[in-house]
Enzyme design. Structure first.
Site, PDB file in Angstrom:
ATOM      1  N   GLU A   1       1.769  -0.083  -4.897  1.00  0.00           N
ATOM      2  CA  GLU A   1       0.823   0.940  -5.326  1.00  0.00           C
ATOM      3  C   GLU A   1       1.539   2.285  -5.329  1.00  0.00           C
ATOM      4  O   GLU A   1       1.938   2.782  -4.282  1.00  0.00           O
ATOM      5  CB  GLU A   1      -0.373   0.998  -4.376  1.00  0.00           C
ATOM      6  CG  GLU A   1      -1.340   2.127  -4.699  1.00  0.00           C
ATOM      7  CD  GLU A   1      -2.266   2.485  -3.551  1.00  0.00           C
ATOM      8  OE1 GLU A   1      -3.377   2.960  -3.818  1.00  0.00           O
ATOM      9  OE2 GLU A   1      -1.863   2.303  -2.379  1.00  0.00           O
TER      10      GLU A   1
ATOM     11  N   ASP B   1       0.832  -1.196   0.000  1.00  0.00           N
ATOM     12  CA  ASP B   1       0.000   0.000   0.000  1.00  0.00           C
ATOM     13  C   ASP B   1       0.872   1.253   0.000  1.00  0.00           C
ATOM     14  O   ASP B   1       1.861   1.340   0.729  1.00  0.00           O
ATOM     15  CB  ASP B   1      -0.896  -0.030   1.255  1.00  0.00           C
ATOM     16  CG  ASP B   1      -1.902   1.087   1.293  1.00  0.00           C
ATOM     17  OD1 ASP B   1      -2.762   1.128   0.396  1.00  0.00           O
ATOM     18  OD2 ASP B   1      -1.822   1.918   2.219  1.00  0.00           O
TER      19      ASP B   1
END
Length: 548
Positions: free
Chosen positions: A280, A212
């Site tokens: 990401e 993330d």
């Protein structure tokens, strides 16, 4: 856990398994509830793994299931090495690993390393004083002389990126919610603790990670102000247009050049396990460039994804070519992981207003691009964004910016398995978000019985990719556009495949390249060469041809 570990060893022989892989993203709260409490869980995933295997995907990515106060639905972690009771237990995770590996599916989990929950024991200790052992584990700063925050950094969720803490009489950084303080990656102890987290899950049989906000890990130690971003350079790929976050060029609150040093350390931890990671990259201006930086070579991350194809506007032929040319320019030696939808954006069937034929074309396109692929649960069913009433909203992002931005709940509503069940077969109890009545007709059970359904097209497109090495792992010769047709060739060894896609709802004529070609891909609706030697594309039609 013995079986899971043994199968993991067998599957880890190919350390390049991720290259060209198709990864299925599971949002666990909304996938399958096994105990009737209205919340999806790990045993629900176990129940549905045979369905996932039937799609032909290589791996699953499970969004966070760690212990959490759930103020950002698991992206605020209070214990990295345990399962939140609402999702089950560590034994249930072992069952996911064991079942997935027996079905030939690898398991990637979502690591949220840039920040924790304010309820994490690390933060509780850090905020207690300025001289405790974890006092520098988070990003703390004294106020300016007038008491205001140390600089102009903003939170993606709105307002200042700094929160005053009366215990230390200092501000702490939070790039997201106030309850999500940012870890200080300039601390060696923090890095070691997070590498231990990775080891914990790898030792449990995990095959890799989705990372993330990978470019948010490290901040500018001098806390310099971000410069203003001219209006003509702003876009809403990362944050909605109503969010002033878009008014800054984020040079100093993320994208630190030393971040690659930590990524190299993480890769070294993963390497003996044959594990892979997809990062990401959240940056509206430099996403592809950062993707290239983080995936080039053999010592950083295997894959990253940026937000170019998660953007609001439907890709035109020219835009698709522009994105791929940028990739060739700044990430030619890296590896992308492409996605059209995920748990943070409006589902692309709605975002781009796609009829079923267009959804088929885009599914065939993404399975043909150089890189790996992520598909998001329900994408294969053609689910549109659900309309969630304000009183049913759960997402703090949507509640903050309603009604101009309705948040992410519309793409997070429960998966639909059975059209004849009020809750779509997701739960015997009241779901945490309402099941969209419009989704029921698209349920898995309904599509299984319909040979022409989109679900079967996804299966065929994935199988087509896997059966042609040129599409899965091959090089490409650069992407071009002729009118509304995007075209390119992919090559691996002796195999060369020509790929063309009509990305509009009107017919188009096209010439095959010079040479001997055999049209393939009839199962995907591939256009055939007519008597005049041309390809006559119908609306949203594709063509694949094998060089002979």
């Amino acid at each position: 856990m013995t079986t899971a570990v043994a199968m993991k060893t067998d599957m880890a022989i190919d350390k390049d398994w991720w290259r060209g892989a198709v990864i299925y993203q599971i949002y666990p709260r909304s996938f399958q509830d096994s105990n009737g409490d209205g919340i999806g869980d790990l045993l629900g995933i176990v129940q549905r793994l045979p369905y996932i295997a039937s799609l032909g995907v290589d791996a699953i990515w499970i969004s966070p299931f760690f212990t959490s106060p759930m103020q950002d639905f698991g992206y605020d972690v209070s214990d990295y090495c345990d399962v939140d009771p609402m999702f089950g237990s560590l034994a249930d995770f072992d069952a996911v690993i064991d079942t997935a590996h027996r079905l030939g599916i690898r398991v990637m989990i979502d690591l949220v390393l840039s920040h924790t929950s304010a309820q994490h024991p690390w933060f509780i200790e850090s905020r207690a004083s300025r001289d405790n052992p974890k006092s520098d584990w988070y990003v703390w700063s004294d106020p300016k002389p007038d008491g205001t925050p140390p600089n102009n950094w903003l939170s993606i969720f709105g307002g200042s990126g700094w929160q005053w803490d009366a215990r230390r009489e200092q501000y702490y950084l939070h790039n997201f919610l106030v309850s999500q303080p940012d870890l200080n990656f300039h601390s060696e102890d923090v890095q070691e603790a997070l590498l231990d987290v990775a080891r914990f899950w790898l030792n449990r049989g995990c095959d890799g990670f989705r990372l993330d906000t990978i470019n948010f890990y490290m901040h500018d130690a001098e806390l310099r102000n971000n410069p203003a971003l001219p209006p003509e350079r702003r876009n809403a790929n990362i944050a909605p247009s109503v969010n002033p976050y878009n008014h800054q060029e984020h040079l100093y609150d993320k994208n630190h050049p030393d971040n690659v040093k930590f990524l190299a350390r993480l890769r070294a931890v993963m390497e003996p396990y044959g594990a892979a990671a997809v990062g990401e990259v959240g940056d509206a201006q430099r996403g592809l460039e950062i993707m290239g930086q983080y995936t080039t070579g053999d010592d950083l991350m295997q894959m990253c994804y940026a937000f170019e194809f998660l953007a609001k506007d439907k890709p035109t032929a020219a835009r698709i070519v522009e994105v791929m040319e940028q990739v060739d320019a700044v990430a030619a030696d890296g590896w992308a992981c492409w996605a059209f939808s995920n748990h943070d954006v409006v589902r692309h069937a709605s975002r781009w207003d796609l009829p079923p034929a267009a959804q088929r074309m885009f599914a065939s396109l993404i399975m043909s691009l150089r890189g790996s692929v992520c598909i998001y649960q329900g994408e294969e069913l053609g689910l549109h964004e659900a309309d969630v009433a304000f009183e049913d909203l759960q997402d703090p992002y949507g509640i903050e910016f309603w009604p101009e931005f309705k948040g992410r709940d519309g793409c997070r509503t429960p998966m639909v398995w059975d059209r004849d069940n009020l809750n779509g077969g997701f739960s015997a109890g009241k779901p945490w978000l309402p099941v969209s009545s419009e989704h029921l007709a698209l349920a898995v059970g309904a599509q299984e019985d319909e040979p022409g359904a989109l679900l079967h097209h996804y299966r065929r497109a994935i199988a087509f990719r896997h059966s042609h090495p040129a599409l899965a792992v091959g090089d490409h010769d650069g992407m071009r556009a002729q009118g509304d047709v995007v075209y390119f060739t992919r090559t691996a060894g002796e195999q060369t495949i020509f790929c063309a896609f009509n990305v509009r709802d009107t017919p188009s004529d096209f010439d095959l390249p010079a040479g001997d070609w055999t049209v393939i891909g009839a199962e995907l609706g591939s256009a055939q060469v007519s008597a005049d030697g041309k390809l006559h594309f119908g609306p949203w039609q594709v063509c694949f041809a094998l060089k002979t």
